[in-house]
Motif scaffolding. Structure first.
Motif, PDB file in Angstrom:
ATOM      1  N   MET A   2      33.639  44.377  20.806  1.00  5.87           N
ATOM      2  CA  MET A   2      34.421  43.439  21.600  1.00  5.87           C
ATOM      3  C   MET A   2      33.466  42.486  22.322  1.00  5.87           C
ATOM      4  O   MET A   2      32.607  42.895  23.061  1.00  5.87           O
ATOM      5  CB  MET A   2      35.190  44.273  22.618  1.00  5.87           C
ATOM      6  CG  MET A   2      36.213  43.568  23.389  1.00  5.87           C
ATOM      7  SD  MET A   2      37.269  44.793  24.170  1.00  5.87           S
ATOM      8  CE  MET A   2      36.144  46.052  24.699  1.00  5.87           C
ATOM      9  N   SER A   3      33.589  41.243  22.089  1.00  8.30           N
ATOM     10  CA  SER A   3      32.719  40.288  22.755  1.00  8.30           C
ATOM     11  C   SER A   3      33.478  38.987  22.960  1.00  8.30           C
ATOM     12  O   SER A   3      34.556  38.799  22.434  1.00  8.30           O
ATOM     13  CB  SER A   3      31.470  40.035  21.920  1.00  8.30           C
ATOM     14  OG  SER A   3      31.830  39.409  20.722  1.00  8.30           O
ATOM     15  N   GLN A   4      32.882  38.129  23.752  1.00  6.42           N
ATOM     16  CA  GLN A   4      33.579  36.897  24.084  1.00  6.42           C
ATOM     17  C   GLN A   4      32.670  35.702  23.927  1.00  6.42           C
ATOM     18  O   GLN A   4      31.941  35.361  24.855  1.00  6.42           O
ATOM     19  CB  GLN A   4      34.044  36.927  25.532  1.00  6.42           C
ATOM     20  CG  GLN A   4      34.976  38.053  25.825  1.00  6.42           C
ATOM     21  CD  GLN A   4      35.153  38.127  27.306  1.00  6.42           C
ATOM     22  OE1 GLN A   4      34.276  38.547  28.031  1.00  6.42           O
ATOM     23  NE2 GLN A   4      36.262  37.681  27.764  1.00  6.42           N
TER      24      GLN A   4
ATOM     25  N   GLY B 209      31.487  32.208  24.378  1.00  2.72           N
ATOM     26  CA  GLY B 209      31.860  31.481  25.576  1.00  2.72           C
ATOM     27  C   GLY B 209      32.397  30.082  25.396  1.00  2.72           C
ATOM     28  O   GLY B 209      32.487  29.343  26.350  1.00  2.72           O
TER      29      GLY B 209
ATOM     30  N   ARG C 171      43.806  37.756  31.733  1.00  4.67           N
ATOM     31  CA  ARG C 171      42.542  37.463  31.064  1.00  4.67           C
ATOM     32  C   ARG C 171      41.665  38.709  31.021  1.00  4.67           C
ATOM     33  O   ARG C 171      41.096  39.048  29.986  1.00  4.67           O
ATOM     34  CB  ARG C 171      41.791  36.342  31.780  1.00  4.67           C
ATOM     35  CG  ARG C 171      40.439  36.032  31.129  1.00  4.67           C
ATOM     36  CD  ARG C 171      39.742  34.879  31.819  1.00  4.67           C
ATOM     37  NE  ARG C 171      39.622  35.126  33.251  1.00  4.67           N
ATOM     38  CZ  ARG C 171      39.335  34.196  34.155  1.00  4.67           C
ATOM     39  NH1 ARG C 171      39.161  32.945  33.787  1.00  4.67           N
ATOM     40  NH2 ARG C 171      39.232  34.511  35.423  1.00  4.67           N
ATOM     41  N   GLN C 172      41.609  39.407  32.148  1.00  2.00           N
ATOM     42  CA  GLN C 172      40.780  40.615  32.181  1.00  2.00           C
ATOM     43  C   GLN C 172      41.281  41.637  31.158  1.00  2.00           C
ATOM     44  O   GLN C 172      40.505  42.238  30.419  1.00  2.00           O
ATOM     45  CB  GLN C 172      40.802  41.234  33.580  1.00  2.00           C
ATOM     46  CG  GLN C 172      39.800  42.365  33.679  1.00  2.00           C
ATOM     47  CD  GLN C 172      39.937  43.174  34.943  1.00  2.00           C
ATOM     48  OE1 GLN C 172      41.016  43.249  35.527  1.00  2.00           O
ATOM     49  NE2 GLN C 172      38.856  43.777  35.350  1.00  2.00           N
TER      50      GLN C 172
ATOM     51  N   THR D  29      40.632  40.496  27.482  1.00  2.00           N
ATOM     52  CA  THR D  29      39.247  40.406  27.018  1.00  2.00           C
ATOM     53  C   THR D  29      38.515  41.740  27.080  1.00  2.00           C
ATOM     54  O   THR D  29      37.353  41.819  26.693  1.00  2.00           O
ATOM     55  CB  THR D  29      38.459  39.368  27.847  1.00  2.00           C
ATOM     56  OG1 THR D  29      38.599  39.678  29.231  1.00  2.00           O
ATOM     57  CG2 THR D  29      38.957  37.968  27.577  1.00  2.00           C
ATOM     58  N   THR D  30      39.177  42.777  27.578  1.00  2.00           N
ATOM     59  CA  THR D  30      38.457  44.053  27.703  1.00  2.00           C
ATOM     60  C   THR D  30      39.211  45.242  27.118  1.00  2.00           C
ATOM     61  O   THR D  30      38.760  46.371  27.225  1.00  2.00           O
ATOM     62  CB  THR D  30      38.176  44.369  29.198  1.00  2.00           C
ATOM     63  OG1 THR D  30      39.404  44.385  29.900  1.00  2.00           O
ATOM     64  CG2 THR D  30      37.237  43.345  29.812  1.00  2.00           C
TER      65      THR D  30
ATOM     66  N   TRP E  56      38.009  33.710  24.573  1.00  2.00           N
ATOM     67  CA  TRP E  56      38.917  33.296  25.645  1.00  2.00           C
ATOM     68  C   TRP E  56      38.668  31.824  25.949  1.00  2.00           C
ATOM     69  O   TRP E  56      37.516  31.399  26.090  1.00  2.00           O
ATOM     70  CB  TRP E  56      38.693  34.127  26.915  1.00  2.00           C
ATOM     71  CG  TRP E  56      39.493  33.549  28.065  1.00  2.00           C
ATOM     72  CD1 TRP E  56      39.058  32.674  29.014  1.00  2.00           C
ATOM     73  CD2 TRP E  56      40.878  33.753  28.324  1.00  2.00           C
ATOM     74  NE1 TRP E  56      40.095  32.336  29.862  1.00  2.00           N
ATOM     75  CE2 TRP E  56      41.219  32.985  29.455  1.00  2.00           C
ATOM     76  CE3 TRP E  56      41.873  34.517  27.697  1.00  2.00           C
ATOM     77  CZ2 TRP E  56      42.513  32.964  29.981  1.00  2.00           C
ATOM     78  CZ3 TRP E  56      43.164  34.501  28.228  1.00  2.00           C
ATOM     79  CH2 TRP E  56      43.469  33.731  29.355  1.00  2.00           C
TER      80      TRP E  56
ATOM     81  N   THR F 252      44.218  52.875  29.429  1.00  2.00           N
ATOM     82  CA  THR F 252      42.997  52.834  28.622  1.00  2.00           C
ATOM     83  C   THR F 252      41.987  53.806  29.209  1.00  2.00           C
ATOM     84  O   THR F 252      42.186  54.344  30.290  1.00  2.00           O
ATOM     85  CB  THR F 252      42.387  51.414  28.620  1.00  2.00           C
ATOM     86  OG1 THR F 252      42.333  50.958  29.961  1.00  2.00           O
ATOM     87  CG2 THR F 252      43.186  50.457  27.777  1.00  2.00           C
TER      88      THR F 252
ATOM     89  N   ARG G 162      37.565  50.963  31.447  1.00  2.00           N
ATOM     90  CA  ARG G 162      37.744  49.900  30.451  1.00  2.00           C
ATOM     91  C   ARG G 162      39.156  49.323  30.555  1.00  2.00           C
ATOM     92  O   ARG G 162      40.101  50.043  30.814  1.00  2.00           O
ATOM     93  CB  ARG G 162      37.520  50.441  29.043  1.00  2.00           C
ATOM     94  CG  ARG G 162      36.081  50.836  28.765  1.00  2.00           C
ATOM     95  CD  ARG G 162      35.894  51.209  27.316  1.00  2.00           C
ATOM     96  NE  ARG G 162      36.078  50.054  26.434  1.00  2.00           N
ATOM     97  CZ  ARG G 162      35.141  49.158  26.186  1.00  2.00           C
ATOM     98  NH1 ARG G 162      33.969  49.256  26.732  1.00  2.00           N
ATOM     99  NH2 ARG G 162      35.365  48.163  25.366  1.00  2.00           N
TER     100      ARG G 162
ATOM    101  N   GLY H 218      40.741  47.402  32.576  1.00  2.00           N
ATOM    102  CA  GLY H 218      41.386  46.987  33.821  1.00  2.00           C
ATOM    103  C   GLY H 218      42.738  47.649  33.992  1.00  2.00           C
ATOM    104  O   GLY H 218      43.053  48.654  33.360  1.00  2.00           O
TER     105      GLY H 218
ATOM    106  N   GLU I 130      32.927  46.880  32.392  1.00  2.00           N
ATOM    107  CA  GLU I 130      33.767  45.990  31.604  1.00  2.00           C
ATOM    108  C   GLU I 130      32.950  44.830  31.071  1.00  2.00           C
ATOM    109  O   GLU I 130      32.022  44.350  31.735  1.00  2.00           O
ATOM    110  CB  GLU I 130      34.916  45.476  32.460  1.00  2.00           C
ATOM    111  CG  GLU I 130      35.856  46.598  32.819  1.00  2.00           C
ATOM    112  CD  GLU I 130      36.930  46.145  33.765  1.00  2.00           C
ATOM    113  OE1 GLU I 130      37.766  46.957  34.102  1.00  2.00           O
ATOM    114  OE2 GLU I 130      36.899  44.967  34.163  1.00  2.00           O
ATOM    115  N   GLU I 131      33.356  44.406  29.910  1.00  3.01           N
ATOM    116  CA  GLU I 131      32.581  43.344  29.278  1.00  3.01           C
ATOM    117  C   GLU I 131      33.094  41.980  29.695  1.00  3.01           C
ATOM    118  O   GLU I 131      34.292  41.752  29.726  1.00  3.01           O
ATOM    119  CB  GLU I 131      32.713  43.447  27.762  1.00  3.01           C
ATOM    120  CG  GLU I 131      32.021  44.657  27.207  1.00  3.01           C
ATOM    121  CD  GLU I 131      32.195  44.682  25.704  1.00  3.01           C
ATOM    122  OE1 GLU I 131      32.183  45.758  25.132  1.00  3.01           O
ATOM    123  OE2 GLU I 131      32.339  43.597  25.121  1.00  3.01           O
TER     124      GLU I 131
ATOM    125  N   GLY J  48      35.603  36.303  31.362  1.00  6.07           N
ATOM    126  CA  GLY J  48      36.268  35.014  31.159  1.00  6.07           C
ATOM    127  C   GLY J  48      35.734  34.313  29.953  1.00  6.07           C
ATOM    128  O   GLY J  48      35.780  34.817  28.859  1.00  6.07           O
ATOM    129  N   ARG J  49      35.234  33.155  30.165  1.00  3.21           N
ATOM    130  CA  ARG J  49      34.835  32.332  29.040  1.00  3.21           C
ATOM    131  C   ARG J  49      33.689  32.955  28.267  1.00  3.21           C
ATOM    132  O   ARG J  49      32.816  33.526  28.808  1.00  3.21           O
ATOM    133  CB  ARG J  49      34.418  30.960  29.517  1.00  3.21           C
ATOM    134  CG  ARG J  49      35.587  30.211  30.098  1.00  3.21           C
ATOM    135  CD  ARG J  49      35.126  28.885  30.605  1.00  3.21           C
ATOM    136  NE  ARG J  49      34.800  28.014  29.490  1.00  3.21           N
ATOM    137  CZ  ARG J  49      35.667  27.206  28.907  1.00  3.21           C
ATOM    138  NH1 ARG J  49      36.903  27.203  29.292  1.00  3.21           N
ATOM    139  NH2 ARG J  49      35.306  26.429  27.933  1.00  3.21           N
TER     140      ARG J  49
END
Lengths: 389, 212
Positions: free
Chosen positions: A1-3, A5, A62-63, A66-67, A76, A180, A184, A186, B207-208, B211-212
């Motif tokens: 899992m990654s974002q 940017g 969002r939290q 993305t997690t 995101w 979860t 992890r 949230g 947590e990873e 946001g962006r």
């Protein structure tokens, strides 16, 4: 899992998976989409929320998005901070709606316009906090935050794959509201739900399951044999909506149509999916295929003329608008599927439908252009893709 | 326009476009309106002070002129087509019920997915900490839902659509199991599934991204 940017690198430069031409019944069915509308308990709906409340919804979701592992990789995007070209790219790829690109106004296409009290002030709508989470690299999943509802989850698959699309979007829905592992994901999201009305949505046309099942079809032969109006009437009689390529409020472009359900209260998801996948869409597919056979057997010369005129225009034009492109590409797609055009791949035609749209064209060419320059660049790009000088 | 005329025992079929059909004096049935149109027409009619579009039960808790949750009035809803918050559905339940029934092909109650947290709370409704959540799901709604499913099941069987009937039967069985478990005595074996863990704030570390 990654974002990742942002929009750097090769993102959104190529074609979209849902236009790959793969998937069941892909000669007629371009793509299948399942969307779920969800709202958070304890917050006003987007049209009634102030900026602080919208920001709070955005932060919470969002939290979670993305997690929680909704996809191997998640991109995101803060849509209110994205530039106009980036927003248009996402609209053209069907990752966000036109309304989401513009900003909340409290109303949707096809509905009565929002009252002044509900609408965000003109000019400020674009700055209202909103976002989208997109699965990478396939972009099959996207979750819009603060569109008409707090969350709009959608999965798009190529071909007729509604059950798979639903299974995937349902899994994400469960993840968002489920527990979860410690540390992890949230806080689980609590969705607004009523025992009588089900999932509560800003517009009562979506209440209940909150599900919108939609299939994009290519029906050029039905149009040519004059049966398209009959199909439109039949689908509307069944309580379904028929829209054009660009979604709500759009007319058919190049004989691409989107058919979707309108009833969301009083029918389980499984039945709505069954109606579409096993009852309605197969009939339309058979009807289109029968029309293609009629054209080939009885009106072949007319069909050839239509297909090769359009191919000639695409290979020879020096200026092309997006609207003209899609109409001509639709004819050529029919020609490829009918075996009349043998030197062009179906995937090429499918991807050109997307890559000739204004934002994608600029992305492919690599710089901003005005409308006139785009027409010229579009014609050049299509000629090369079609193997012409 | 597709017209079949039977005259003197003979059948004659004509295919006409809408303009030619009108010229030939053939009456064209108007298109059935879509959900959005129905909703829009109902609301416009009411906004114009016309007669109520639908005879329904007197408003239950819907007599309130404004929603207690967000302050939206029903007149504002009629104008904009959007509700203001989840509580609007209970504030305006009396007015919304018949309107939704018309817009959703007679659908009056939700049938289908239920959030996991509520489903588990219902299963545990015989007692314990989750009972308060389960109170949000009164059995009258469950019974109305079951009645709706039975009606749809009967229609599917009558139409010999056995695939759809099987789906509806599965849905009905799930609901009936829920109803049985809700009426079972506290601690009955049917409540063997553990209730959902109580929601405690999770530690945020590890947590990873953000946001962006």
């Amino acid at each position: 899992m990654s974002q990742p940017g942002g929009f750097g690198g090769e993102l959104f430069r190529g074609g979209a998976e849902w236009l790959s031409g793969r998937g069941a019944e892909s000669d007629v069915v371009i793509s299948s989409r399942v969307r779920l509308a969800r709202n958070l308990a304890g917050f006003p709906f987007v049209c009634r929320a102030n900026r602080l409340q919208r920001q709070a919804v955005l932060d919470l979701t969002r939290q979670r998005l993305t997690t929680t592992g909704i996809a191997d990789r998640v991109l995101w995007v803060d849509v209110h901070r994205a530039g106009p070209l980036e927003r248009t790219l996402m609209v053209e790829r069907h990752l966000i709606s036109k309304e989401h690109a513009r900003g909340p106004t409290g109303g949707t296409a096809g509905q009565a316009p929002a009252s002044a009290a509900l609408a965000a002030p003109a000019g400020e709508a674009a700055a209202e906090p909103r976002g989208v989470a997109i699965s990478l690299p396939d972009e099959s999943l996207s979750v819009m935050v603060n569109e008409e509802d707090h969350l709009r989850l959608q999965v798009v698959r190529p071909g007729l794959e509604l059950s798979r699309a639903f299974a995937e979007v349902n899994r994400v829905d469960d993840l968002l509201e489920g527990e979860t592992a410690p540390g992890r994901g949230g806080k689980p999201l609590e969705f607004a739900f009523s025992p009588r009305f089900g999932y509560l949505t800003a517009c009562p046309t979506n209440v209940g399951t909150g599900i919108r099942v939609s299939v994009m079809l290519h029906l050029p032969a039905l149009k040519l044999v004059g049966e398209m109006d009959k199909v439109r009437r039949a689908t509307r009689d069944m309580g379904l909506a028929v829209r054009g390529y660009y979604g709500e409020g759009s007319e058919a472009a190049g004989e691409f149509y989107q058919i979707s359900n309108q009833t969301t209260l009083g029918k389980p998801e499984a039945v709505i999916l069954h109606e579409f996948e096993r009852e309605i869409i197969p009939q339309v597919i058979q009807y289109e295929r029968a029309s293609r056979r009629i054209l080939l057997d009885k009106r072949r010369r007319m069909l050839e003329d239509k297909v090769f005129r359009s191919l000639g225009l695409l290979r020879g034009a020096r200026l092309l608008t997006p609207e003209e492109s899609i109409v001509l590409l639709s004819d050529v797609r029919l020609g490829v599927l009918a075996g009349l055009v043998t030197d062009i791949e179906l995937a090429t035609v499918n991807q050109l439908i997307l890559l000739t749209q204004p934002a994608h064209l600029q992305r492919v060419i690599g710089h901003d252009m005005d409308q006139g320059e785009r027409r010229e660049a579009r014609a050049d790009f299509v000629r090369r893709a079609m193997g012409a000088a | 326009m597709h017209e079949v005329m039977i005259s003197g025992g003979k059948s004659m079929e004509r295919h006409l476009c809408e303009r030619c059909a009108a010229a030939a004096g053939v009456q064209i049935q108007p298109q059935p309106p879509g959900v959005t149109q129905i909703l829009s027409q109902l609301m416009k009619g009411a906004a114009a002070g016309g007669p109520p579009a639908e005879k329904g039960p007197p408003p239950q808790g819907g007599a309130a002129s404004a929603c207690g949750g967000c302050g939206l009035s029903f007149a504002q809803f009629r104008q904009a087509g959007m509700l203001g918050c989840p509580q609007c559905y209970s504030s305006f339940e009396g007015q919304l019920g018949p309107l939704l029934s018309r817009a959703h092909e007679g659908g009056t109650h939700h049938v289908g997915k239920v959030p996991r947290s509520i489903e588990l709370a219902r299963l545990a409704s015989g007692g314990g900490a989750s009972a308060a959540r389960a109170e949000a799901a009164p059995q009258t709604d469950e019974r109305a839902r079951a009645a709706l499913l039975r009606k749809q099941l009967a229609e599917a069987v009558a139409a010999e659509n056995y695939e759809r009937a099987a789906l509806l039967r599965d849905e009905l069985q799930k609901l009936e199991a829920l109803l049985r478990s809700a009426t079972a005595p506290t601690g009955a074996p049917s409540l063997a599934r553990p209730p959902r863990a109580t929601r405690k704030p999770k530690p945020e570390q590890g947590e990873e991204g953000s946001g962006r």
